[in-house]
Design a protein around this motif. Structure first.
Motif, PDB file in Angstrom:
ATOM      1  N   CYS A   1       0.747  -1.193  -0.081  1.00 56.30           N
ATOM      2  CA  CYS A   1       0.180  -0.121   0.043  1.00 56.30           C
ATOM      3  C   CYS A   1       0.791   1.195  -0.164  1.00 56.30           C
ATOM      4  CB  CYS A   1      -1.057  -0.004   1.152  1.00 56.30           C
ATOM      5  SG  CYS A   1      -2.238  -1.342   1.382  1.00 56.30           S
ATOM      6  N   LEU A   2       2.013   1.253   0.871  1.00 58.21           N
ATOM      7  CA  LEU A   2       2.819   2.287   0.947  1.00 58.21           C
ATOM      8  C   LEU A   2       3.550   2.555  -0.299  1.00 58.21           C
ATOM      9  CD1 LEU A   2       4.452   4.582   2.412  1.00 58.21           C
ATOM     10  CD2 LEU A   2       5.701   3.087   3.188  1.00 58.21           C
ATOM     11  N   LYS A   3       4.041   1.579  -1.016  1.00 56.62           N
ATOM     12  CA  LYS A   3       4.681   1.474  -2.277  1.00 56.62           C
ATOM     13  C   LYS A   3       3.928   2.084  -3.368  1.00 56.62           C
ATOM     14  CE  LYS A   3       6.984  -1.364  -5.656  1.00 56.62           C
ATOM     15  NZ  LYS A   3       7.293  -2.748  -6.049  1.00 56.62           N
ATOM     16  N   ASN A   4       2.397   1.664  -3.302  1.00 58.02           N
ATOM     17  CA  ASN A   4       1.624   2.272  -4.438  1.00 58.02           C
ATOM     18  C   ASN A   4       1.542   3.874  -4.358  1.00 58.02           C
ATOM     19  OD1 ASN A   4       1.011  -0.237  -5.808  1.00 58.02           O
ATOM     20  ND2 ASN A   4      -0.712  -0.523  -4.322  1.00 58.02           N
ATOM     21  N   PHE A   5       1.421   4.173  -2.911  1.00 56.58           N
ATOM     22  CA  PHE A   5       1.215   5.752  -2.821  1.00 56.58           C
ATOM     23  C   PHE A   5       2.509   6.326  -3.098  1.00 56.58           C
ATOM     24  CE2 PHE A   5       1.845   9.609  -0.042  1.00 56.58           C
ATOM     25  CZ  PHE A   5       0.645  10.410  -0.732  1.00 56.58           C
ATOM     26  N   ILE A   6       3.728   5.933  -2.881  1.00 57.51           N
ATOM     27  CA  ILE A   6       4.895   6.247  -3.142  1.00 57.51           C
ATOM     28  C   ILE A   6       5.027   6.407  -4.897  1.00 57.51           C
ATOM     29  CG2 ILE A   6       7.575   5.945  -3.538  1.00 57.51           C
ATOM     30  CD1 ILE A   6       6.854   6.924  -0.659  1.00 57.51           C
ATOM     31  N   LEU A   7       4.682   5.393  -5.577  1.00 59.15           N
ATOM     32  CA  LEU A   7       4.605   5.761  -7.029  1.00 59.15           C
ATOM     33  C   LEU A   7       3.599   6.823  -7.628  1.00 59.15           C
ATOM     34  CD1 LEU A   7       4.438   1.870  -7.832  1.00 59.15           C
ATOM     35  CD2 LEU A   7       6.402   3.308  -8.158  1.00 59.15           C
ATOM     36  N   TYR A   8       2.465   6.939  -6.844  1.00 53.00           N
ATOM     37  CA  TYR A   8       1.617   8.161  -7.338  1.00 53.00           C
ATOM     38  C   TYR A   8       2.156   9.611  -6.800  1.00 53.00           C
ATOM     39  CZ  TYR A   8      -2.797  11.082  -6.467  1.00 53.00           C
ATOM     40  OH  TYR A   8      -3.630  11.863  -6.696  1.00 53.00           O
ATOM     41  N   ALA A   9       3.043   9.302  -5.816  1.00 57.75           N
ATOM     42  CA  ALA A   9       3.644  10.695  -5.431  1.00 57.75           C
ATOM     43  C   ALA A   9       4.650  10.965  -6.632  1.00 57.75           C
ATOM     44  CB  ALA A   9       4.423  10.588  -4.147  1.00 57.75           C
ATOM     45  N   ILE A  10       5.377  10.062  -7.022  1.00 60.05           N
ATOM     46  CA  ILE A  10       6.357  10.186  -8.127  1.00 60.05           C
ATOM     47  C   ILE A  10       5.877  10.572  -9.377  1.00 60.05           C
ATOM     48  CG2 ILE A  10       8.007   8.725  -9.522  1.00 60.05           C
ATOM     49  CD1 ILE A  10       8.910   7.312  -7.246  1.00 60.05           C
ATOM     50  N   ARG A  11       4.712   9.932  -9.703  1.00 60.83           N
ATOM     51  CA  ARG A  11       3.975  10.306 -10.819  1.00 60.83           C
ATOM     52  C   ARG A  11       3.382  11.931 -11.009  1.00 60.83           C
ATOM     53  NH1 ARG A  11       1.736   5.168 -10.309  1.00 60.83           N
ATOM     54  NH2 ARG A  11      -0.380   6.063  -9.479  1.00 60.83           N
TER      55      ARG A  11
ATOM     56  N   PRO B   1      12.127   5.145  -3.109  1.00 59.14           N
ATOM     57  CA  PRO B   1      12.892   4.469  -2.244  1.00 59.14           C
ATOM     58  C   PRO B   1      12.573   2.913  -2.181  1.00 59.14           C
ATOM     59  CG  PRO B   1      11.083   5.586  -1.113  1.00 59.14           C
ATOM     60  CD  PRO B   1      10.938   6.024  -2.587  1.00 59.14           C
ATOM     61  N   PHE B   2      11.794   2.232  -2.845  1.00 61.55           N
ATOM     62  CA  PHE B   2      11.569   1.137  -2.874  1.00 61.55           C
ATOM     63  C   PHE B   2      12.121   0.327  -4.140  1.00 61.55           C
ATOM     64  CE2 PHE B   2       7.897   2.272  -0.458  1.00 61.55           C
ATOM     65  CZ  PHE B   2       7.671   1.018   0.476  1.00 61.55           C
ATOM     66  N   ARG B   3      12.825   1.371  -5.039  1.00 56.45           N
ATOM     67  CA  ARG B   3      13.367   0.639  -6.247  1.00 56.45           C
ATOM     68  C   ARG B   3      14.323  -0.478  -6.128  1.00 56.45           C
ATOM     69  NH1 ARG B   3      17.070   4.295 -10.547  1.00 56.45           N
ATOM     70  NH2 ARG B   3      17.222   2.616 -11.972  1.00 56.45           N
ATOM     71  N   TYR B   4      15.240  -0.732  -5.017  1.00 54.17           N
ATOM     72  CA  TYR B   4      16.064  -1.791  -4.795  1.00 54.17           C
ATOM     73  C   TYR B   4      15.565  -2.633  -3.602  1.00 54.17           C
ATOM     74  CZ  TYR B   4      18.776   0.950  -8.008  1.00 54.17           C
ATOM     75  OH  TYR B   4      19.379   1.621  -9.130  1.00 54.17           O
TER      76      TYR B   4
END
Length: 234
Positions: free
Chosen positions: A20-30, A38-41
Motif C-alpha cells: 500500500c505504501l509503495k503504491n502511494f510512493i509511485l503516485y507521489a512520483i507520478r 525508495p522502493f526501487r531496490y
C-alpha cells in the motif's frame, strides 16, 4: 522489521502494508512530489507457506454438520458456511439486507449486491443451504433489531470463534473470515465452473483477481491428468 516487532505483524501482513505504501510512493512520483523511489531496490517476499488455505469439500461438510456445544459457535458456523457457499466477503455478508435478495421468474433466489469494497455488483444464485440459513434467522430478534439477515459479529470475534470451531471439527487450518471466500472460489474451480462465471459471483472486474483466490487442488490435477491418460491410451 518495525511492523513485525512494534505491531506484531506477520511477514505477509507487513508485506501487504508495504505494498500500500509503495503504491502511494509511485503516485507521489507520478505527481512529481518525490524525485526518487525508495522502493526501487527493495524486494518484498510473500511467505507462500503461510498463505490462506481453503477448506476441502469434506472439511466444509464436517463443519456444516458437526454438532456444536453452544448457540454462540453455531451462529458463527452459520455465517461462515453461508460465506463459503456464496463467496461473499465478511463486510458484504455483514451489510446484507432484504433488498439484496431477489427471486427470478424461474423461482431461483439471488443475491444482487454491490461489494462494499469496490461497489462492483455481485450476482449470486442461492443454493439450498444458504436459503435455509436465511429462513432460520428470519425471526431472530438480534438480526431484526439490527436490520440484518444473519447474526454477524465483529470480524475479530468471528476469527477468534472460528479457531474454536476448527479445533472441535479437527480441521488443522487457520480459519478466518476471508478463508470462506477462498473456499468458495476453490470448490467452484474444482467442480468445473468457468473462471469468468466465478468472477461475476465474486464481484471481480477481471479474472486475474479471481485466479488469486482459486487454488488448484490435487483433485483438479488428478482429473486433468486422467484426461491425458485416456487420450494417450485411446
Amino acid at each position: 522489521t518495525f511492523m513485525q516487532t512494534a505491531h506484531n505483524c506477520k511477514n505477509n501482513g507487513a508485506v501487504n502494508l508495504l505494498c500500500c505504501l509503495k503504491n502511494f510512493i509511485l503516485y507521489a512520483i507520478r505527481n512529481e512530489w518525490l524525485e526518487k523511489n525508495p522502493f526501487r531496490y527493495y524486494k518484498m517476499k510473500v511467505d507462500r507457506t503461510n498463505v490462506k488455505v481453503p477448506l476441502t469439500k469434506e472439511e466444509l461438510d464436517t463443519l456444516i454438520h458437526k454438532p456444536l456445544p453452544n448457540d454462540r459457535l453455531a451462529r458463527i458456523r452459520d455465517v461462515f458456511s453461508f460465506c463459503c457457499l456464496t463467496g461473499l466477503a465478511f463486510t458484504d455478508v455483514d451489510h446484507l439486507r432484504k433488498e439484496h435478495i431477489t427471486t427470478d421468474e424461474d423461482g431461483t433466489q439471488w443475491i444482487h449486491k454491490p461489494r462494499e469494497k469496490t461497489s462492483v455488483l455481485s450476482r449470486i444464485p442461492l443454493l439450498p443451504h444458504p436459503i435455509a440459513l436465511l429462513r432460520k434467522y428470519e425471526r431472530d430478534e438480534t438480526c431484526r433489531t439490527r436490520g440484518k439477515l444473519l447474526p454477524v459479529p465483529s470480524n475479530a470475534k468471528m476469527n477468534a470463534y472460528l479457531k474454536e470451531i476448527a479445533t472441535l471439527c479437527n480441521i488443522p487450518k487457520n480459519l478466518t473470515t476471508h478463508c470462506a471466500r477462498h473456499t468458495f472460489a476453490t470448490l467452484a474451480i474444482e467442480y468445473g465452473m468457468p473462471i469468468d462465471i466465478i468472477a461475476k459471483i465474486l464481484g471481480h472486474t477481471n479474472t486475474n483477481m479471481t485466479r488469486r483466490y482459486a487454488k488448484i487442488s490435487e483433485a483438479n490435477i488428478s482429473r486433468e491428468m486422467k484426461k491425458i491418460g485416456e487420450m494417450l491410451s485411446a
